[in-house]
Design an enzyme around this catalytic site. Structure first.
Site, short mmCIF file in Angstrom:
data_model
loop_
_atom_site.label_atom_id
_atom_site.label_comp_id
_atom_site.label_asym_id
_atom_site.label_seq_id
_atom_site.Cartn_x
_atom_site.Cartn_y
_atom_site.Cartn_z
N GLU A 106 18.91 0.62 33.69
CA GLU A 106 19.69 1.65 33.01
C GLU A 106 18.93 2.01 31.74
O GLU A 106 18.59 1.12 30.96
CB GLU A 106 21.09 1.12 32.67
CG GLU A 106 21.94 2.22 32.06
CD GLU A 106 23.33 1.76 31.63
OE1 GLU A 106 23.69 0.59 31.86
OE2 GLU A 106 24.03 2.59 31.03
N ARG A 162 19.77 -14.92 36.64
CA ARG A 162 19.01 -14.18 35.64
C ARG A 162 18.22 -15.15 34.77
O ARG A 162 18.55 -16.33 34.67
CB ARG A 162 19.92 -13.28 34.81
CG ARG A 162 20.93 -14.00 33.97
CD ARG A 162 22.05 -13.08 33.49
NE ARG A 162 21.58 -12.03 32.62
CZ ARG A 162 21.70 -10.72 32.88
NH1 ARG A 162 22.24 -10.32 33.99
NH2 ARG A 162 21.27 -9.83 32.03
N LYS A 206 20.74 -6.29 26.21
CA LYS A 206 20.29 -5.08 25.50
C LYS A 206 21.23 -4.73 24.37
O LYS A 206 20.80 -4.20 23.34
CB LYS A 206 20.19 -3.92 26.50
CG LYS A 206 18.89 -3.95 27.29
CD LYS A 206 18.76 -2.75 28.20
CE LYS A 206 19.55 -2.93 29.46
NZ LYS A 206 19.27 -1.90 30.47
P1 ATP Z 1 21.20 -6.58 29.96
O1 ATP Z 1 22.35 -7.42 30.44
O2 ATP Z 1 20.09 -7.34 29.36
O3 ATP Z 1 21.64 -5.44 29.12
P2 ATP Z 1 21.22 -5.15 32.37
O4 ATP Z 1 21.40 -5.97 33.57
O5 ATP Z 1 22.37 -4.40 31.87
O6 ATP Z 1 20.54 -6.02 31.26
P3 ATP Z 1 19.75 -3.14 33.70
O7 ATP Z 1 18.94 -2.07 33.12
O8 ATP Z 1 21.00 -2.79 34.40
O9 ATP Z 1 20.04 -4.15 32.53
O10 ATP Z 1 18.86 -4.08 34.59
C1 ATP Z 1 17.91 -3.64 35.52
C2 ATP Z 1 17.58 -4.76 36.45
O11 ATP Z 1 17.07 -5.89 35.74
C3 ATP Z 1 18.81 -5.23 37.18
O12 ATP Z 1 18.49 -5.36 38.56
C4 ATP Z 1 19.13 -6.55 36.56
O13 ATP Z 1 19.74 -7.40 37.47
C5 ATP Z 1 17.76 -7.05 36.12
N1 ATP Z 1 17.88 -7.96 34.98
C6 ATP Z 1 18.44 -7.70 33.79
N2 ATP Z 1 18.41 -8.79 32.99
C7 ATP Z 1 17.80 -9.76 33.69
C8 ATP Z 1 17.47 -11.13 33.43
N3 ATP Z 1 17.76 -11.71 32.27
N4 ATP Z 1 16.84 -11.83 34.40
C9 ATP Z 1 16.53 -11.25 35.56
N5 ATP Z 1 16.82 -9.99 35.89
C10 ATP Z 1 17.45 -9.24 34.96
MG MG Z 2 23.37 -3.11 33.37
#
Ligand code: ATP
Ligand code: MG
Length: 562
Positions: free
Chosen positions: A36, A261, A271
C-alpha cells in the site's frame, strides 16, 4: 557452503506449491508483492519481496508489483516512486507487470453489483459506531442491521447513487450479507465500500466510493490470476471471507498462504509508527540511516546482496518470532568484507612528530585495497614527518597488555614503519597535544630483519595531505530490544536512544578519499564499514555514514548457541 544449501532448501510454502503443481490445481506459479503506497518500504517488506520474487524465479514463474492503492486519504505519489526505486534496488524485476488496484475500480464495482443482484450485498445506513456496536464480540453474536433486508432494486439504486456522490462521507456503506452470528468476526457482514469524497493520486475525482481492503485484495489477486497469494499471518482469519467473495462470484481462485512477519530487535516496523518518527522529527526523514526502511538502509551503506542474504537466512515460518538485529549486521559485514576497499581515517586525531624523519620528505607507500580480494589491487598513501594517529591509541599510563602506543613503546604503523614514543607534550591544562617519536627506517612495510615483535598496528594519516571529513556514527534508534516495552501512559517513543546519531567533525582521511562517490562503501581500518552519504556527500564536503562496526556480536551469539 551452508548459505548455498539454504537457498535451495525447501520450506512449507514451497511444499504447498509443489503439491499444487503435482495435483494439477495450477500449472504455473504467479506471485505478487502488493504494497500500500502509504509509506516507505521497510526490512519486513524486503522479506516479502525476496520471498515472492524469489519463488517466481525458482519456479520459472512471474511476480507482479501491484500497488494496493485503495485508500486515497493516506496514499501519496512520493511513496509510489520510492517503492518502485526500492524494489528495483533490491535487484528484482517485474518486467511489464506494474499494476494498480485503482485500475480495477470499475471491475470491482461491477462485481459488487453482481453480489447485490444475487441478494448477497446491501446498502446500510448505520453509522460507523453503530456498525461496530452491532458487530458483537468473540463471545457475543452480532445483531442484524435494520437495513439488511432492503430489496435488490433499492440496493442497486442506492449503490449507484453512492457512486454518483449523492451522499456524504459515512452516510452509507455497502456490506456483504453473510452471517451476523458467525464465529469469525470477519464474516459478520463486512463493509465492502465506504464513501470518501477525496481525490485519489491516480483516479482523481472519478470515484467517491472506495473499496475496503478485505473486499478488494482477493479480487486484485483474482483479476491478475495470481496462483499463490502469500501474506502475513494476521490475514489467516480473513481467508474465509476472501474465499466467500471469490466463490460467490465464481471467479479465478488463488491459493492464499500465510507466513510469520519479520520482527527485529531494537526496531519498530509498522508504517504508522515509522511515519510518526518522521513527522515528529525523531529522524531526518524516511531515508534517515537509522530507519529500518530500505531507503534508510541503502543510505546507511547496506547492500542489496546483504539484505537478500539476510532474507534467505531467516527463511519463512508459520510462527511469529523476533530476529536478532545482530544477524542482519552479520550479513552486512559478511558481504562488505569481501568487497569494501580499505582506507585509513583518523576520527579523533593526535599529532605525532617523527623526529628522525627527514623534514621535507614525502614517501608514497603502497597499501593493499582489500586483503580478502586479490583483484582489488593497491593504492599509495603518503607518509611524512608529521602524522596523526587516533587519540584512543595512546595512553600515557599503559595498563597491562596495552599493545598500542605509550611512552617508550614501539608500534607498527599500517603499511609504513615501526615508531617508538619518546616524549609527550601537553598544554597548560595538561591535555596531550603531541607526541614525539622516532621511526626505524629498516621497518618499511611493517617488518624488520631482526624479527623483533611488535604487537600493535595503528592506522594513521599524513598531516600535510590528509583531508577533513565528516563522519556520522549510529547506534540503535531504540534503547530496548523491544521498543514497545514501556511504562503506563508512554509509547514507543519513550525508548528512543538519545545517542543514536553522533556527528564527528574532527576526522582526517587519507587523501584518496577525495575521489569517493556518493554511495561508495569502504572499510575504514579498525573503525568499521562506511558509506559516502547519498545526499550530503561531496568532494568539497565529504560525509561518511558508519554502516556497521567491525565487531561481530552475532558470531559470539552463534558460538554460544552451539
Ligand atoms: P505495516 O504493518 O508495516 O504498515 P503493511 O502490511 O500494512 O505493513 P503493506 O504495504 O500492506 O504494509 O505490505 C505489503 C506486503 O508486505 C504485504 O504482503 C505484507 O504482508 C508484507 N509485509 C509487511 N510487513 C511485513 C513484515 N514485517 N514481514 C514480512 N512481510 C511483511
Ligand atoms: Mg497494510
Amino acid at each position: 557452503m551452508a548459505e548455498e544449501n539454504n537457498k535451495k532448501q525447501s520450506n512449507f510454502i514451497k511444499q504447498i506449491i509443489d503439491e499444487d503443481l503435482a495435483g494439477g490445481r495450477f500449472d504455473r506459479v504467479h506471485t505478487r508483492f502488493p504494497p500500500e503506497p502509504n509509506g516507505y518500504l521497510h526490512i519486513g517488506h524486503a522479506k516479502s519481496i525476496c520471498l515472492n520474487f524469489g519463488l517466481a524465479e525458482e519456479y520459472n514463474g512471474k511476480c507482479n508489483l501491484r500497488f494496493d492503492d485503495t485508500n486515497p486519504l493516506k496514499e501519496d505519489r512520493e511513496y509510489i516512486d520510492a517503492i518502485i526505486e526500492d524494489v528495483h534496488w533490491l535487484g528484482f524485476d517485474w518486467e511489464d507487470r506494474l499494476f494498480f488496484a485503482s485500475d480495477y475500480f470499475e471491475q470491482m464495482y461491477q462485481y459488487a453489483v453482481q453480489l447485490i443482484k444475487m441478494g448477497k450485498a446491501y446498502v446500510d445506513d448505520l453509522s460507523a459506531e453503530e456498525i461496530k456496536e452491532y458487530r458483537g464480540t468473540l463471545t457475543k453474536p452480532g445483531k442484524e442491521s435494520p437495513y439488511r433486508n432492503r430489496s435488490v432494486e433499492e440496493n442497486l439504486d442506492l449503490f449507484e447513487r453512492m457512486r454518483k456522490g449523492e451522499f456524504k462521507d459515512g452516510e452509507k456503506v455497502l456490506r456483504a450479507k453473510i452471517d451476523m452470528k458467525s464465529g469469525n468476526l470477519n464474516m459478520r457482514d463486512p463493509v465492502m465500500y465506504r464513501i470518501i469524497h477525496a481525490s485519489h493520486p491516480r483516479t482523481g475525482n472519478k470515484w467517491c466510493i472506495y473499496p475496503m481492503y478485505d473486499w478488494a485484495h482477493g479480487l486484485e489477486d483474482s483479476i491478475e490470476r495470481i496462483t499463490h497469494s502469500i501474506c502475513t499471518l494476521e490475514f489467516e482469519d480473513h481467508r474465509p471471507l476472501y474465499d466467500w467473495f471469490l466463490d460467490q462470484l465464481g471467479v479465478f481462485h488463488p491459493r492464499q498462504i500465510e507466513f510469520a512477519r519479520l520482527n527485529l530487535t531494537y526496531t519498530v516496523m509498522s508504517k504508522r509508527k515509522l511515519l510518526r518518527l518522521v513527522e515528529e522529527g525523531y529522524v531526518s526523514g524516511w531515508d534517515d540511516p537509522r530507519m529500518p526502511t530500505i531507503a534508510g538502509m541503502r543510505r546507511r551503506g547496506y547492500s542489496p546482496e546483504a539484505i537478500r542474504d539476510f532474507a534467505d537466512r531467516i527463511g519463512v515460518a508459520k510462527a511469529n518470532s523476533v530476529v536478532d538485529f545482530a544477524l542482519l549486521e552479520h550479513c552486512v559485514r559478511d558481504d562488505l568484507n569481501k568487497r569494501a576497499e580499505r582506507r585509513m581515517v583518523v576520527l579523533n586525531p593526535l599529532k605525532v612528530i617523527i623526529d628522525n624523519y627527514p623534514d621535507d620528505q614525502v614517501e608514497e607507500l603502497e597499501a593493499e585495497n582489500n586483503p580478502e580480494d586479490a583483484n582489488a589491487g593497491t593504492r599509495t598513501v603518503p607518509f611524512s614527518k608529521i602524522i596523526y594517529i587516533e587519540r584512543e591509541d595512546f595512553r600515557e599510563e599503559a595498563p597491562r597488555k596495552w599493545f598500542r602506543l605509550a611512552p617508550g613503546k614501539e608500534v607498527r604503523l599500517k603499511h609504513a614503519y615501526y615508531i617508538t614514543c619518546n616524549e609527550v607534550i601537553k598544554d597548560e591544562n595538561g591535555q596531550i597535544v603531541e607526541l614525539h617519536c622516532t621511526y626505524d627506517p629498516q621497518s618499511r612495510g611493517g617488518w624488520t630483519q631482526d624479527g623483533r615483535k611488535v604487537k600493535g598496528t595503528l592506522h594513521w594519516v599524513s598531516a600535510a595531505q590528509a583531508i577533513p571529513v565528516e563522519v556520522r556514527l549510529y547506534e540503535h534508534l531504540f534503547l530496548k530490544e523491544n521498543p514497545e516495552e514501556v511504562e503506563e501512559g508512554q509509547d514507543f517513543t519513550a525508548n528512543i536512544n538519545p545517542n543514536s546519531l553522533k556527528i564527528i567533525k574532527t576526522a582526517l582521511a587519507e587523501p584518496g578519499l577525495k575521489e569517493a562517490k556518493p554511495g561508495q562503501r569502504f572499510q575504514f581500518l579498525r573503525q568499521g564499514y562506511f558509506c559516502a552519504d547519498l545526499k550530503d556527500h561531496s568532494a568539497e564536503h565529504p560525509v561518511f555514514n558508519r554502516t556497521v562496526t567491525l565487531r561481530d556480536s552475532w558470531a559470539r551469539i552463534e558460538k554460544k548457541l552451539k
